[in-house]
Scaffold this active site. Structure first.
Site, PDB file in Angstrom:
ATOM      1  N   LYS A 283      42.539  47.487  39.100  1.00 39.13           N
ATOM      2  CA  LYS A 283      41.755  48.160  38.052  1.00 39.13           C
ATOM      3  C   LYS A 283      40.774  49.144  38.691  1.00 39.13           C
ATOM      4  O   LYS A 283      40.642  50.289  38.242  1.00 39.13           O
ATOM      5  CB  LYS A 283      40.983  47.132  37.215  1.00 39.13           C
ATOM      6  CG  LYS A 283      41.860  46.409  36.205  1.00 39.13           C
ATOM      7  CD  LYS A 283      41.172  45.205  35.578  1.00 39.13           C
ATOM      8  CE  LYS A 283      42.166  44.442  34.694  1.00 39.13           C
ATOM      9  NZ  LYS A 283      41.694  43.128  34.251  1.00 39.13           N
TER      10      LYS A 283
ATOM     11  N   ASP B  89      37.660  45.410  26.662  1.00 39.05           N
ATOM     12  CA  ASP B  89      38.750  44.451  26.474  1.00 39.05           C
ATOM     13  C   ASP B  89      39.000  44.199  24.986  1.00 39.05           C
ATOM     14  O   ASP B  89      40.033  43.639  24.619  1.00 39.05           O
ATOM     15  CB  ASP B  89      38.392  43.112  27.146  1.00 39.05           C
ATOM     16  CG  ASP B  89      39.236  42.856  28.381  1.00 39.05           C
ATOM     17  OD1 ASP B  89      40.269  43.534  28.552  1.00 39.05           O
ATOM     18  OD2 ASP B  89      38.861  41.970  29.178  1.00 39.05           O
TER      19      ASP B  89
ATOM     20  N   GLN C 261      36.429  39.604  33.998  1.00 40.74           N
ATOM     21  CA  GLN C 261      37.790  39.129  34.270  1.00 40.74           C
ATOM     22  C   GLN C 261      37.915  37.655  33.872  1.00 40.74           C
ATOM     23  O   GLN C 261      37.118  36.819  34.301  1.00 40.74           O
ATOM     24  CB  GLN C 261      38.107  39.316  35.770  1.00 40.74           C
ATOM     25  CG  GLN C 261      39.519  38.948  36.162  1.00 40.74           C
ATOM     26  CD  GLN C 261      40.575  39.874  35.561  1.00 40.74           C
ATOM     27  OE1 GLN C 261      40.420  41.082  35.540  1.00 40.74           O
ATOM     28  NE2 GLN C 261      41.642  39.292  35.045  1.00 40.74           N
TER      29      GLN C 261
END
Ligand code: NAP
Length: 300
Positions: A54, A121, A98
């Site tokens: 990422k 997200d 994460q």
């Protein structure tokens, strides 16, 4: 019929190219560089790999990448304090924590402490509610990637029968919501669904997000249907040598490809789209935060 392959790798490269163009525009016309902060707690090897790639792709499209690596034993108070700092940092337009988090941390509490406008997200309860009511939101990356590929392949999805197998908060439910918002007739199947093969056979669009290797065989697929395989499963591959493994999806690729009209491969289908959509969400969040017209085609 042999299915057309929906090339997620090539599509993701195109999306990243569009993101890079918008980043350049934001820099040159507005003096703003979008920034994505990724928070990693602990040393889970798979999460470390995701976070590294990422970060690398964030920099490649011209954005700033901020990585925060915290000890596996970090207290909830310290993690929330970091999120609070990132929420108020004007250089940070997207925040991703994460998952999964170590067991002593309350995942819902942590996710819901992120400013919804920076929740790239799309897991914050406000974004879930906005998506559910058809309002402008941050959309979860994996289902967004699936939607982009479906729209690209079909144009309008209106009136199509869609079956989503899996009802997780990160894939199944938001995927179903997006398809409903695009006027599909949506069925969400799960482990208690009766007559799953018959349910799947009705679908013009099948999205499989189960986590069971090659569970969906070709004889569950209606001729000409589009199959989006979200599953990423590692299985033994003795044919490649002792101890070797390979990745497979939730659909049995060869038999599904014989019947389907179009199909995403694993690897090289949905997977690459997920990070591309994370970058797209970051640029969208940056535009919204700065009252700049947001790019078209990079969100739902
Ligand atoms: P998850 O949270 O474990 O959810 C799996 C879902 O599948 C559940 O709703 C479960 O039903 C359902 N299910 C399990 N067994 C079933 C069966 N025999 N028949 C019908 N439904 C069944 O998984 P997830 O996080 O959504 O992920 C799903 C897959 O997608 C995994 O392989 C994951 O690695 C992959 N994934 C890929 C990406 C990507 O970027 N490509 C991103 C995220 C996830 P119940 O709710 O009834 O238990």
């Amino acid at each position: 019929m042999t299915a057309q392959i929906i090339d997620g790798k090539a599509f993701a490269a195109k999306v990243r190219g569009q993101v890079a163009e918008h980043v350049t525009r934001l820099k040159t016309e507005h003096g703003i560089t979008p920034g994505l902060a990724v928070v990693l707690v602990g040393e889970d090897p798979a999460s470390q790999v995701y976070v590294r790639s990422k970060g690398k792709m964030t920099v490649e499209v011209g954005m700033n990448s901020y990585e925060h690596k915290l000890d596996a034993n970090v207290s909830e108070v310290d993690l929330l304090a970091l999120i609070d700092r990132l929420n108020s940092d004007p250089e940070v337009h997207g925040i991703l924590v994460q998952l999964p988090l170590p067991g002593h941390l309350d995942e819902d509490l942590v996710i819901n402490s992120i400013d919804p406008a920076k929740d790239v997200d799309g897991f914050h309860i406000s974004n879930v509610g906005l998506l559910g009511t058809g309002q402008k939101s941050m959309v979860p990356c994996t289902p967004l990637g699936c939607l982009m590929m479906l729209r690209d392949h079909h144009g309008s999805l209106s009136g199509m029968d869609a079956v989503v197998i899996g009802r997780s908060n990160i894939v199944g439910k938001p995927m179903a919501q997006l398809l409903l918002n695009d006027s599909c007739t949506v069925t969400i199947a799960h482990s208690r669904t009766k007559d799953l093969p018959d349910v799947v056979r009705r679908a013009d669009i099948v999205v499989a997000a189960v986590g069971r290797p090659e569970m969906v065989p070709g004889d569950w697929i209606k001729a000409g249907a589009t199959v989006i395989d979200v599953g990423i499963n590692r299985v033994d591959a003795p044919e490649k040598g002792e101890g070797k493994t390979r990745l497979v999806g939730d659909c049995h690729y060869d038999s599904c490809a014989e019947v389907a009209g179009a199909i995403t491969p694993v690897p090289g289908g949905v997977g690459p789209m997920t990070i591309a959509c994370l970058l797209a969400n970051t640029v969208t969040a940056c535009c919204r935060a700065n009252d700049v017209a947001e790019p078209e085609g990079l969100t739902a």
